[in-house]
Design an enzyme around this catalytic site. Structure first.
Site, PDB file in Angstrom:
ATOM      1  N   GLY A  12       0.799  -1.237   0.000  1.00 23.19           N
ATOM      2  CA  GLY A  12       0.000   0.000   0.000  1.00 23.19           C
ATOM      3  C   GLY A  12       0.822   1.273   0.000  1.00 23.19           C
ATOM      4  O   GLY A  12       0.317   2.329   0.387  1.00 23.19           O
ATOM      5  N   SER A  13       2.076   1.200  -0.467  1.00 17.11           N
ATOM      6  CA  SER A  13       2.873   2.441  -0.446  1.00 17.11           C
ATOM      7  C   SER A  13       2.325   3.467  -1.443  1.00 17.11           C
ATOM      8  O   SER A  13       2.407   4.672  -1.196  1.00 17.11           O
ATOM      9  CB  SER A  13       4.353   2.153  -0.703  1.00 17.11           C
ATOM     10  OG  SER A  13       4.569   1.751  -2.030  1.00 17.11           O
ATOM     11  N   ILE A  95      -9.404  -7.223 -12.610  1.00 15.22           N
ATOM     12  CA  ILE A  95     -10.598  -6.518 -12.140  1.00 15.22           C
ATOM     13  C   ILE A  95     -11.788  -6.927 -13.020  1.00 15.22           C
ATOM     14  O   ILE A  95     -11.645  -7.072 -14.226  1.00 15.22           O
ATOM     15  CB  ILE A  95     -10.338  -4.995 -12.135  1.00 15.22           C
ATOM     16  CG1 ILE A  95     -11.425  -4.241 -11.374  1.00 15.22           C
ATOM     17  CG2 ILE A  95     -10.141  -4.406 -13.495  1.00 15.22           C
ATOM     18  CD1 ILE A  95     -11.129  -4.093  -9.942  1.00 15.22           C
ATOM     19  N   ASN A 109      -4.907   2.724 -13.129  1.00 20.02           N
ATOM     20  CA  ASN A 109      -4.005   1.699 -12.594  1.00 20.02           C
ATOM     21  C   ASN A 109      -2.577   2.215 -12.691  1.00 20.02           C
ATOM     22  O   ASN A 109      -2.255   2.992 -13.592  1.00 20.02           O
ATOM     23  CB  ASN A 109      -4.125   0.409 -13.413  1.00 20.02           C
ATOM     24  CG  ASN A 109      -3.189  -0.683 -12.908  1.00 20.02           C
ATOM     25  OD1 ASN A 109      -3.112  -0.940 -11.699  1.00 20.02           O
ATOM     26  ND2 ASN A 109      -2.457  -1.312 -13.799  1.00 20.02           N
ATOM     27  N   HIS A 111       1.364   0.874 -13.151  1.00 21.70           N
ATOM     28  CA  HIS A 111       2.127  -0.305 -13.566  1.00 21.70           C
ATOM     29  C   HIS A 111       3.618   0.025 -13.477  1.00 21.70           C
ATOM     30  O   HIS A 111       4.040   1.097 -13.930  1.00 21.70           O
ATOM     31  CB  HIS A 111       1.745  -0.679 -15.000  1.00 21.70           C
ATOM     32  CG  HIS A 111       2.371  -1.961 -15.434  1.00 21.70           C
ATOM     33  ND1 HIS A 111       1.874  -3.194 -15.059  1.00 21.70           N
ATOM     34  CD2 HIS A 111       3.477  -2.215 -16.182  1.00 21.70           C
ATOM     35  CE1 HIS A 111       2.642  -4.144 -15.569  1.00 21.70           C
ATOM     36  NE2 HIS A 111       3.621  -3.571 -16.247  1.00 21.70           N
ATOM     37  N   ASP A 152      -3.489  -3.877 -18.938  1.00 19.64           N
ATOM     38  CA  ASP A 152      -2.460  -2.860 -19.174  1.00 19.64           C
ATOM     39  C   ASP A 152      -2.542  -2.176 -20.548  1.00 19.64           C
ATOM     40  O   ASP A 152      -1.514  -1.819 -21.128  1.00 19.64           O
ATOM     41  CB  ASP A 152      -1.041  -3.477 -19.034  1.00 19.64           C
ATOM     42  CG  ASP A 152      -0.821  -4.086 -17.654  1.00 19.64           C
ATOM     43  OD1 ASP A 152      -1.356  -3.533 -16.674  1.00 19.64           O
ATOM     44  OD2 ASP A 152      -0.124  -5.104 -17.564  1.00 19.64           O
ATOM     45  N   GLU A 181       6.780   6.079  -8.924  1.00 16.71           N
ATOM     46  CA  GLU A 181       5.339   5.795  -8.815  1.00 16.71           C
ATOM     47  C   GLU A 181       4.686   6.735  -7.806  1.00 16.71           C
ATOM     48  O   GLU A 181       3.597   7.263  -8.036  1.00 16.71           O
ATOM     49  CB  GLU A 181       5.110   4.345  -8.364  1.00 16.71           C
ATOM     50  CG  GLU A 181       5.491   3.302  -9.392  1.00 16.71           C
ATOM     51  CD  GLU A 181       5.131   1.893  -8.936  1.00 16.71           C
ATOM     52  OE1 GLU A 181       4.049   1.683  -8.379  1.00 16.71           O
ATOM     53  OE2 GLU A 181       5.959   0.981  -9.148  1.00 16.71           O
TER      54      GLU A 181
HETATM   55  C1  GAR Z   1       3.758  -1.283  -7.345  1.00 17.28           C
HETATM   56  O1  GAR Z   1       5.068  -1.335  -7.841  1.00 17.28           O
HETATM   57  C2  GAR Z   1       2.761  -1.329  -8.486  1.00 17.28           C
HETATM   58  O2  GAR Z   1       3.173  -0.641  -9.625  1.00 17.28           O
HETATM   59  C3  GAR Z   1       2.703  -2.807  -8.753  1.00 17.28           C
HETATM   60  O3  GAR Z   1       2.714  -3.401  -7.481  1.00 17.28           O
HETATM   61  C4  GAR Z   1       3.420  -2.549  -6.562  1.00 17.28           C
HETATM   62  C5  GAR Z   1       2.519  -2.276  -5.381  1.00 17.28           C
HETATM   63  O4  GAR Z   1       3.215  -1.611  -4.368  1.00 17.28           O
HETATM   64  N1  GAR Z   1       1.515  -3.134  -9.491  1.00 17.28           N
HETATM   65  C6  GAR Z   1       1.484  -4.059 -10.446  1.00 17.28           C
HETATM   66  O5  GAR Z   1       2.434  -4.741 -10.749  1.00 17.28           O
HETATM   67  C7  GAR Z   1       0.132  -4.221 -11.133  1.00 17.28           C
HETATM   68  N2  GAR Z   1       0.284  -4.827 -12.403  1.00 17.28           N
HETATM   69  P1  GAR Z   1       2.425  -0.898  -3.162  1.00 17.28           P
HETATM   70  O6  GAR Z   1       1.424  -1.920  -2.601  1.00 17.28           O
HETATM   71  O7  GAR Z   1       3.495  -0.575  -2.171  1.00 17.28           O
HETATM   72  O8  GAR Z   1       1.737   0.321  -3.705  1.00 17.28           O
END
Ligand code: GAR
Length: 197
Positions: A12-13, A95, A109, A111, A152, A181
């Site tokens: 969840g960052s 989803i 989203n 990525h 995507d 991100e």
């Molecule tokens: C992030 O790097 C996000 O881009 C990736 O998962 C991580 C979640 O980190 N998402 C995907 O790969 C979706 N295809 P977080 O829980 O710390 O936000």
């Protein structure tokens, strides 16, 4: 104020970076996070949401007979919270089509790569960074895009590059990409709200 819901599965960052932008950054006065939904009861994101006093619910696939009723439960929560915008932030399940249709043009989203490169089925989390190392690419990055029914593929809202060095491990790239991100997700939400896409 736009009412935002965030769907998560893990740390969840990204959700935290959106919450920080709402509290004291570029989304202040524009957005209210009204709901966090996790499909994973162990997600640290749920704890982060509670620490931010955001309503957090867990909707697990295994509690439902089929995908349709699982997706129906998610859609009901989103509607009950009068959600305007949905952000997938490390949500590691496909989803449901009915949810995408209900929020087309309002569901984003993030990525961890420069889409359309390193996207599609099986390309998530560390798998993306492992593939980047194997490919010998000298750049990677992050992309925020609208969600469409194919993985995507939706229109790109913000994309930003990071450098990749020959000595990088997937973890090195992951750290560098994650930092980007955390900046571009709030920027992308702002663009959507201001109709600048
Ligand atoms: C992030 O790097 C996000 O881009 C990736 O998962 C991580 C979640 O980190 N998402 C995907 O790969 C979706 N295809 P977080 O829980 O710390 O936000």
């Amino acid at each position: 104020m736009k009412r935002l819901a965030v769907l998560v599965s893990g740390s969840g960052s990204n959700m935290q970076s959106i919450a920080d932008s709402v509290n004291r950054g570029i989304l202040k006065g524009l957005v209210e996070i009204v709901l966090v939904i996790s499909n994973n009861p162990g997600a640290y994101a749920l704890e982060r949401a509670r620490n931010e006093n955001i309503k957090a619910v867990c909707i697990e696939r295994k509690s439902f007979e089929d995908e349709i009723s699982f997706n129906g439960a998610i859609l009901r929560e989103l509607r009950n919270a009068e959600t305007d915008i949905v952000c997938l932030a490390g949500y590691m399940r496909m989803i449901g089509r009915e949810i995408i249709r209900a929020y087309r043009g309002k569901m984003l989203n993030i990525h961890p790569a420069l889409l359309p490169k390193f996207g599609g089925k099986g390309m998530y989390g560390r798998h993306v960074h492992e593939a980047v190392v194997k490919s010998g690419e000298t750049k990677s990055g992050a992309t925020v895009h609208f969600v469409e029914e194919e993985y995507d593929t939706g229109k790109i809202i913000v994309q930003r590059e990071v450098e990749v060095f020959a000595s990088d491990t997937p973890q090195d790239i992951s750290k560098r990409v994650l930092a980007v991100e955390h900046r571009i997700y709030p920027e992308a939400i702002k663009k959507v709200i201001e109709g600048k896409v």
